[in-house]
Write a protein that holds these residues in place. Structure first.
Motif, short mmCIF file in Angstrom:
data_model
loop_
_atom_site.label_atom_id
_atom_site.label_comp_id
_atom_site.label_asym_id
_atom_site.label_seq_id
_atom_site.Cartn_x
_atom_site.Cartn_y
_atom_site.Cartn_z
N LEU A 221 2.99 -25.20 -24.92
CA LEU A 221 1.77 -25.65 -24.25
C LEU A 221 2.06 -26.11 -22.82
O LEU A 221 1.24 -25.93 -21.92
N GLY A 222 3.23 -26.68 -22.59
CA GLY A 222 3.60 -27.11 -21.25
C GLY A 222 3.75 -25.97 -20.27
O GLY A 222 3.55 -26.14 -19.06
N LEU A 223 4.08 -24.78 -20.78
CA LEU A 223 4.26 -23.60 -19.93
C LEU A 223 2.98 -22.79 -19.76
O LEU A 223 2.93 -21.89 -18.93
N ASP A 224 1.94 -23.11 -20.53
CA ASP A 224 0.69 -22.35 -20.46
C ASP A 224 -0.13 -22.83 -19.26
O ASP A 224 -0.54 -23.99 -19.21
N PRO A 225 -0.41 -21.95 -18.29
CA PRO A 225 -1.15 -22.38 -17.09
C PRO A 225 -2.62 -22.72 -17.36
O PRO A 225 -3.27 -23.34 -16.52
N ARG A 226 -3.16 -22.34 -18.51
CA ARG A 226 -4.56 -22.64 -18.82
C ARG A 226 -4.75 -24.08 -19.30
O ARG A 226 -5.86 -24.59 -19.29
N MET A 227 -3.67 -24.72 -19.72
CA MET A 227 -3.74 -26.09 -20.22
C MET A 227 -3.74 -27.08 -19.07
O MET A 227 -2.97 -26.94 -18.12
N ILE A 228 -4.61 -28.09 -19.16
CA ILE A 228 -4.58 -29.18 -18.19
C ILE A 228 -3.66 -30.27 -18.71
O ILE A 228 -2.76 -30.72 -18.03
N ARG A 229 -3.92 -30.68 -19.95
CA ARG A 229 -3.12 -31.73 -20.59
C ARG A 229 -3.05 -31.48 -22.08
O ARG A 229 -3.89 -30.78 -22.64
N TYR A 230 -2.10 -32.13 -22.71
CA TYR A 230 -2.01 -32.11 -24.16
C TYR A 230 -1.25 -33.35 -24.60
O TYR A 230 -0.50 -33.94 -23.82
N SER A 231 -1.48 -33.74 -25.82
CA SER A 231 -0.78 -34.88 -26.39
C SER A 231 -0.56 -34.61 -27.87
O SER A 231 -1.48 -34.17 -28.57
N VAL A 232 0.65 -34.85 -28.34
CA VAL A 232 0.98 -34.68 -29.75
C VAL A 232 1.30 -36.07 -30.29
O VAL A 232 2.17 -36.76 -29.75
N VAL A 233 0.58 -36.45 -31.35
CA VAL A 233 0.76 -37.77 -31.95
C VAL A 233 1.20 -37.60 -33.39
O VAL A 233 0.63 -36.80 -34.13
N LYS A 234 2.23 -38.34 -33.79
CA LYS A 234 2.69 -38.31 -35.18
C LYS A 234 1.78 -39.22 -36.00
O LYS A 234 1.66 -40.41 -35.74
N MET A 235 1.12 -38.64 -37.01
CA MET A 235 0.17 -39.38 -37.83
C MET A 235 0.84 -40.05 -39.02
O MET A 235 0.28 -40.97 -39.59
N GLY A 236 1.99 -39.57 -39.43
CA GLY A 236 2.69 -40.16 -40.56
C GLY A 236 3.99 -39.44 -40.80
O GLY A 236 4.11 -38.24 -40.55
N SER A 237 4.98 -40.16 -41.32
CA SER A 237 6.27 -39.54 -41.57
C SER A 237 6.49 -39.23 -43.04
O SER A 237 7.41 -38.52 -43.39
N LYS A 238 5.65 -39.79 -43.91
CA LYS A 238 5.76 -39.53 -45.34
C LYS A 238 4.52 -38.81 -45.83
O LYS A 238 3.43 -38.98 -45.28
N LEU A 239 4.68 -38.02 -46.87
CA LEU A 239 3.56 -37.26 -47.42
C LEU A 239 2.43 -38.19 -47.86
O LEU A 239 1.26 -37.88 -47.65
#
Length: 121
Positions: free
Chosen positions: A82-100
């Motif tokens: 996503l960082g290399l895609d010129p169409r993207m302005i911004r993005y954020s990835v958030v970890k919602m949980g580490s266990k099932l």
């Protein structure tokens, strides 16, 4: 681990381009053995603050949400792509949980607080 990706694409782009970005991201997750839980299209909204990308300033962006389960290595590959895609302005990835158990009750679709979310169909 469950992750939530919030992506902001340049405004006034055809929906087919946004679908292509989400399809590429989902393919990366699936190819690495992950699971895509859901994709939600929020539409075009004002950005919290103006964003500069490749010499242009943007005040609006087309938002989408992608929830997926994958390894940390896959999540880094998604961020790199996503960082290399010129169409993207911004993005954020958030970890919602580490266990099932932590992520089991989290749905795939994300609702906007003041209105119903629109799925990408």
């Amino acid at each position: 681990m469950l992750y939530e990706l919030i992506g902001v694409v340049r405004p006034n782009r055809p929906i087919t381009e946004i679908k292509e970005i989400t399809r590429t991201t989902g393919s990366l997750v699936l190819a690495a053995g992950g699971v895509v839980r859901g994709i939600t299209n929020w539409g075009t909204f004002l950005l919290p603050k103006p964003a500069r990308k490749q010499g242009a300033t943007y005040h609006q962006g087309h938002y989408f949400i992608l929830r997926f389960d994958s390894s940390a290595k896959t999540q880094h590959a998604v961020r790199r792509t996503l960082g290399l895609d010129p169409r993207m302005i911004r993005y954020s990835v958030v970890k919602m949980g580490s266990k099932l158990e932590e992520g089991a009750s989290i749905a795939g679709q994300v609702q906007w607080p003041s209105q119903r979310g629109r799925s990408m169909e």
